[in-house]
Write an enzyme that holds these catalytic residues in place. Structure first.
Site, PDB file in Angstrom:
ATOM      1  N   SER A 125       0.837  -1.207   0.000  1.00 37.43           N
ATOM      2  CA  SER A 125       0.000   0.000   0.000  1.00 37.43           C
ATOM      3  C   SER A 125       0.864   1.246   0.000  1.00 37.43           C
ATOM      4  O   SER A 125       1.963   1.259   0.577  1.00 37.43           O
ATOM      5  CB  SER A 125      -0.865  -0.029   1.258  1.00 37.43           C
ATOM      6  N   TYR A 150      -2.158  -0.915  10.911  1.00 34.22           N
ATOM      7  CA  TYR A 150      -2.381  -1.473   9.566  1.00 34.22           C
ATOM      8  C   TYR A 150      -1.173  -1.178   8.674  1.00 34.22           C
ATOM      9  O   TYR A 150      -0.628  -2.077   8.028  1.00 34.22           O
ATOM     10  CB  TYR A 150      -3.658  -0.879   8.941  1.00 34.22           C
ATOM     11  N   LYS A 154       1.877  -3.667   6.725  1.00 33.15           N
ATOM     12  CA  LYS A 154       2.323  -3.702   5.322  1.00 33.15           C
ATOM     13  C   LYS A 154       3.841  -3.561   5.260  1.00 33.15           C
ATOM     14  O   LYS A 154       4.511  -4.263   4.482  1.00 33.15           O
ATOM     15  CB  LYS A 154       1.632  -2.596   4.512  1.00 33.15           C
TER      16      LYS A 154
HETATM   17  P1  NAD Z   1     -11.116  -6.917   1.094  1.00 31.60           P
HETATM   18  O1  NAD Z   1     -11.348  -6.907   2.559  1.00 31.60           O
HETATM   19  O2  NAD Z   1     -12.260  -6.644   0.200  1.00 31.60           O
HETATM   20  O3  NAD Z   1     -10.470  -8.309   0.651  1.00 31.60           O
HETATM   21  C1  NAD Z   1      -9.659  -9.065   1.500  1.00 31.60           C
HETATM   22  C2  NAD Z   1     -10.192 -10.490   1.481  1.00 31.60           C
HETATM   23  O4  NAD Z   1      -9.345 -11.294   2.299  1.00 31.60           O
HETATM   24  C3  NAD Z   1     -11.604 -10.589   2.051  1.00 31.60           C
HETATM   25  O5  NAD Z   1     -12.400 -11.332   1.153  1.00 31.60           O
HETATM   26  C4  NAD Z   1     -11.412 -11.322   3.375  1.00 31.60           C
HETATM   27  O6  NAD Z   1     -12.528 -12.138   3.692  1.00 31.60           O
HETATM   28  C5  NAD Z   1     -10.158 -12.111   3.112  1.00 31.60           C
HETATM   29  N1  NAD Z   1      -9.344 -12.439   4.292  1.00 31.60           N
HETATM   30  C6  NAD Z   1      -8.916 -11.605   5.271  1.00 31.60           C
HETATM   31  N2  NAD Z   1      -8.152 -12.281   6.152  1.00 31.60           N
HETATM   32  C7  NAD Z   1      -8.102 -13.569   5.712  1.00 31.60           C
HETATM   33  C8  NAD Z   1      -7.463 -14.743   6.182  1.00 31.60           C
HETATM   34  N3  NAD Z   1      -6.741 -14.756   7.314  1.00 31.60           N
HETATM   35  N4  NAD Z   1      -7.612 -15.878   5.466  1.00 31.60           N
HETATM   36  C9  NAD Z   1      -8.367 -15.899   4.342  1.00 31.60           C
HETATM   37  N5  NAD Z   1      -8.992 -14.827   3.855  1.00 31.60           N
HETATM   38  C10 NAD Z   1      -8.856 -13.676   4.544  1.00 31.60           C
HETATM   39  O7  NAD Z   1      -9.908  -5.899   0.816  1.00 31.60           O
HETATM   40  P2  NAD Z   1      -9.365  -5.338  -0.567  1.00 31.60           P
HETATM   41  O8  NAD Z   1      -9.720  -3.909  -0.637  1.00 31.60           O
HETATM   42  O9  NAD Z   1      -9.727  -6.244  -1.669  1.00 31.60           O
HETATM   43  O10 NAD Z   1      -7.807  -5.407  -0.273  1.00 31.60           O
HETATM   44  C11 NAD Z   1      -7.023  -6.504  -0.689  1.00 31.60           C
HETATM   45  C12 NAD Z   1      -5.592  -6.288  -0.239  1.00 31.60           C
HETATM   46  O11 NAD Z   1      -5.114  -5.059  -0.763  1.00 31.60           O
HETATM   47  C13 NAD Z   1      -5.411  -6.211   1.268  1.00 31.60           C
HETATM   48  O12 NAD Z   1      -4.188  -6.827   1.596  1.00 31.60           O
HETATM   49  C14 NAD Z   1      -5.342  -4.723   1.536  1.00 31.60           C
HETATM   50  O13 NAD Z   1      -4.604  -4.431   2.685  1.00 31.60           O
HETATM   51  C15 NAD Z   1      -4.599  -4.252   0.285  1.00 31.60           C
HETATM   52  N6  NAD Z   1      -4.840  -2.844  -0.049  1.00 31.60           N
HETATM   53  C16 NAD Z   1      -6.128  -2.385  -0.176  1.00 31.60           C
HETATM   54  C17 NAD Z   1      -6.349  -1.054  -0.492  1.00 31.60           C
HETATM   55  C18 NAD Z   1      -7.747  -0.507  -0.581  1.00 31.60           C
HETATM   56  O14 NAD Z   1      -7.913   0.723  -0.494  1.00 31.60           O
HETATM   57  N7  NAD Z   1      -8.769  -1.316  -0.814  1.00 31.60           N
HETATM   58  C19 NAD Z   1      -5.259  -0.195  -0.684  1.00 31.60           C
HETATM   59  C20 NAD Z   1      -3.969  -0.698  -0.559  1.00 31.60           C
HETATM   60  C21 NAD Z   1      -3.777  -2.037  -0.238  1.00 31.60           C
HETATM   61  C1  WQD Z   2      -9.576   9.444   0.595  1.00 30.33           C
HETATM   62  C2  WQD Z   2      -9.705  10.954   0.808  1.00 30.33           C
HETATM   63  C3  WQD Z   2     -10.066  11.612   3.080  1.00 30.33           C
HETATM   64  C4  WQD Z   2     -14.024   9.821   3.490  1.00 30.33           C
HETATM   65  C5  WQD Z   2      -6.939   4.628   2.941  1.00 30.33           C
HETATM   66  C6  WQD Z   2      -5.873   3.973   3.761  1.00 30.33           C
HETATM   67  C7  WQD Z   2      -4.722   3.579   2.899  1.00 30.33           C
HETATM   68  C8  WQD Z   2      -5.180   2.752   1.699  1.00 30.33           C
HETATM   69  C9  WQD Z   2      -6.301   3.415   0.975  1.00 30.33           C
HETATM   70  C10 WQD Z   2      -5.056   0.435   2.241  1.00 30.33           C
HETATM   71  C11 WQD Z   2      -8.972  11.436   2.052  1.00 30.33           C
HETATM   72  C12 WQD Z   2     -11.255  11.972   2.215  1.00 30.33           C
HETATM   73  C13 WQD Z   2     -12.809  10.236   2.975  1.00 30.33           C
HETATM   74  C14 WQD Z   2     -14.992  10.806   3.844  1.00 30.33           C
HETATM   75  C15 WQD Z   2     -13.474  12.520   3.097  1.00 30.33           C
HETATM   76  N1  WQD Z   2      -5.715   1.491   2.100  1.00 30.33           N
HETATM   77  N2  WQD Z   2     -12.545  11.551   2.788  1.00 30.33           N
HETATM   78  N3  WQD Z   2     -14.673  12.121   3.626  1.00 30.33           N
HETATM   79  O1  WQD Z   2      -7.287   7.781   3.522  1.00 30.33           O
HETATM   80  O2  WQD Z   2      -6.364   7.874   1.166  1.00 30.33           O
HETATM   81  O3  WQD Z   2      -6.381   5.780   2.339  1.00 30.33           O
HETATM   82  O4  WQD Z   2      -7.344   3.754   1.892  1.00 30.33           O
HETATM   83  O5  WQD Z   2      -3.872   0.256   2.164  1.00 30.33           O
HETATM   84  O6  WQD Z   2      -3.853   2.863   3.701  1.00 30.33           O
HETATM   85  O7  WQD Z   2      -5.433   4.899   4.752  1.00 30.33           O
HETATM   86  O8  WQD Z   2      -8.530   6.719   1.572  1.00 30.33           O
HETATM   87  O9  WQD Z   2     -10.870   6.656   0.860  1.00 30.33           O
HETATM   88  O10 WQD Z   2     -10.364   6.886   3.336  1.00 30.33           O
HETATM   89  O11 WQD Z   2      -9.909   8.803   1.827  1.00 30.33           O
HETATM   90  O12 WQD Z   2     -13.241  13.716   2.927  1.00 30.33           O
HETATM   91  O13 WQD Z   2     -16.073  10.514   4.347  1.00 30.33           O
HETATM   92  O14 WQD Z   2     -11.093  11.254   1.033  1.00 30.33           O
HETATM   93  O15 WQD Z   2      -9.788  12.643   4.006  1.00 30.33           O
HETATM   94  O16 WQD Z   2      -8.412  12.663   1.723  1.00 30.33           O
HETATM   95  P1  WQD Z   2      -7.106   7.144   2.208  1.00 30.33           P
HETATM   96  P2  WQD Z   2     -10.000   7.189   1.939  1.00 30.33           P
END
Ligand code: NAD
Ligand code: WQD
Length: 340
Positions: A125, A150, A154
């Site tokens: 991330s 969190y 990562k």
């Molecule tokens: P998500 O929660 O939709 O998907 C994660 C999936 O993993 C879920 O289906 C959950 O049931 C499963 N899971 C969690 N722990 C588990 C375990 N111990 N064993 C088996 N299954 C398990 O999340 P996402 O948004 O699809 O994110 C996927 C990956 O990407 C995560 O590692 C997250 O940290 C990373 N990521 C997400 C974002 C974001 O904004 N969505 C941003 C950066 C990184």
């Molecule tokens: C986006 C922007 C908020 C909600 C998070 C995690 C990051 C990564 C992605 C996993 C920000 C603004 C949001 C609201 C708002 N995930 N906002 N009102 O904070 O960039 O990142 O998700 O790895 O680790 O921290 O994403 O979608 O929460 O916010 O104004 O009700 O929207 O302040 O600027 P963020 P977000």
């Protein structure tokens, strides 16, 4: 070629399963459904016209994970999405995050080694960069102390993969993908984000507000040193993000990488403010969004977006979907959810 997709029923995982299948790979899902629903499997079936094998297994459960590798010989690579991802929750429940996010990786790496599976794509991330000193961030931008448990998981997982691949008898090859902000849904509106409860992320909050499920969007601060005072992020369509995984798997299977572990930013290379996203959503949906400006949210990074050049040059990966189209797909998905 079978590709094991942990967390494959989740938001990004499910879109990646579609792209893998359409690229000719055989995805195999492992998910314990802690943050996803079985209905995702029906969505996959509707898009692909067939079932994708899915094992309801917790990645921390070594015996159960071994069972999957036994039943599915010939796994060429693993994409490890399975993790908890809510920043705020991680502050309240740090041990659960360390246990699930690092624990699942440790178990997975051990089982991969036992079964001779050498290729791993890991979901990292942009949160690892903290508040960067300069923009855009490149893969060489130093990481900062994480602002949440969190984020720390990562960083720890990245370190674990580096150390494991560097061990003398290791055969592990890894690609760490640092995602920026994934948004949107599959064009079919059969897959999308399924946030449980009140969404933390901007785009689901916007679509739920437009759908009347929330009163109004509160924009967290408008006094940042950005073009309009609101935070800047790099919003990438989830289908484009999924494609980056196909490129990463290909690179691992080709075995051409000069290093055992490579890191790539996965973003558009372009930043948008929160207000720009709101206005783009209004344009995409034809609706007026009810929003107010509120106080800053603790821990928010004022501005971050990706330098996407390394992914373009090395992986051949560039994004294709505009912000407008990404938001239109998110809105279509919201409408599908409302239809039940
Ligand atoms: P998500 O929660 O939709 O998907 C994660 C999936 O993993 C879920 O289906 C959950 O049931 C499963 N899971 C969690 N722990 C588990 C375990 N111990 N064993 C088996 N299954 C398990 O999340 P996402 O948004 O699809 O994110 C996927 C990956 O990407 C995560 O590692 C997250 O940290 C990373 N990521 C997400 C974002 C974001 O904004 N969505 C941003 C950066 C990184
Ligand atoms: C986006 C922007 C908020 C909600 C998070 C995690 C990051 C990564 C992605 C996993 C920000 C603004 C949001 C609201 C708002 N995930 N906002 N009102 O904070 O960039 O990142 O998700 O790895 O680790 O921290 O994403 O979608 O929460 O916010 O104004 O009700 O929207 O302040 O600027 P963020 P977000």
């Amino acid at each position: 070629m079978k590709i094991l997709v942990t967390g494959g029923a989740g938001y990004i995982g499910s879109h990646t399963v579609v792209e893998l299948a359409e690229a000719g790979y055989e995805p195999v899902i492992v998910d314990n459904f802690v943050n996803s629903q079985e209905s995702v499997l029906a969505g996959l079936r509707a898009i692909l016209g067939r079932d994708v094998p899915c094992y309801r297994v917790d990645c921390i459960d070594r015996a159960a994970l071994r069972g999957v590798f036994e039943k599915e010989p010939g796994i060429g690579a693993v994409i490890h999405f399975a993790a908890f991802k809510a920043v705020g929750e991680s502050v309240r429940k740090p041990l659960a995050y360390f246990e699930n996010n690092t624990g699942s990786l440790l178990t997975l790496l051990e089982v991969m080694r036992e079964f001779g599976v050498e290729n791993l794509v890991f979901s990292s991330s942009c949160t690892v960069y903290g508040i960067p000193d300069a923009l855009p961030v490149t893969e060489l931008t130093p990481t900062k102390p994480a602002s949440s448990p969190y984020g720390r998981t990562k960083q720890m997982c990245e370190d674990i993969i580096h150390d494991t691949a560097a061990a003398p008898d290791a055969h592990l090859r890894g690609i760490l993908l640092r995602y920026f902000n994934p948004i949107g849904a599959h064009a079919s509106a059969r897959l999308g984000e399924l946030p449980l409860g009140v969404p933390n992320n901007l785009v689901p909050f916007i679509t739920q507000t437009a759908a009347g499920l929330r009163d109004k969007l509160t924009i967290f601060g408008s006094d940042y040193a950005t073009p309009d005072g609101t935070n800047v992020r790099d919003y990438i369509h989830v289908g484009d993000l999924a494609q980056a995984h196909i490129a990463a798997v290909r690179r691992l299977l080709e075995r051409t990488a000069p290093e055992a572990v490579e890191t790539f930013n996965v973003g558009t290379g372009h930043g948008n403010t929160v207000l720009e996203v709101v206005h783009a959503f209004e344009q995409a949906s034809g609706l007026k969004l009810n929003y107010v400006i509120g106080p800053r949210r603790a821990g928010d990074v004022p501005a971050i977006y990706a330098d996407a050049i390394k992914a373009a040059q090395v992986l051949g990966f560039t994004t294709k979907t505009s912000l407008l189209d990404s938001l239109a797909s998110a809105w279509q998905w919201q409408l599908t959810l409302a239809d039940g």
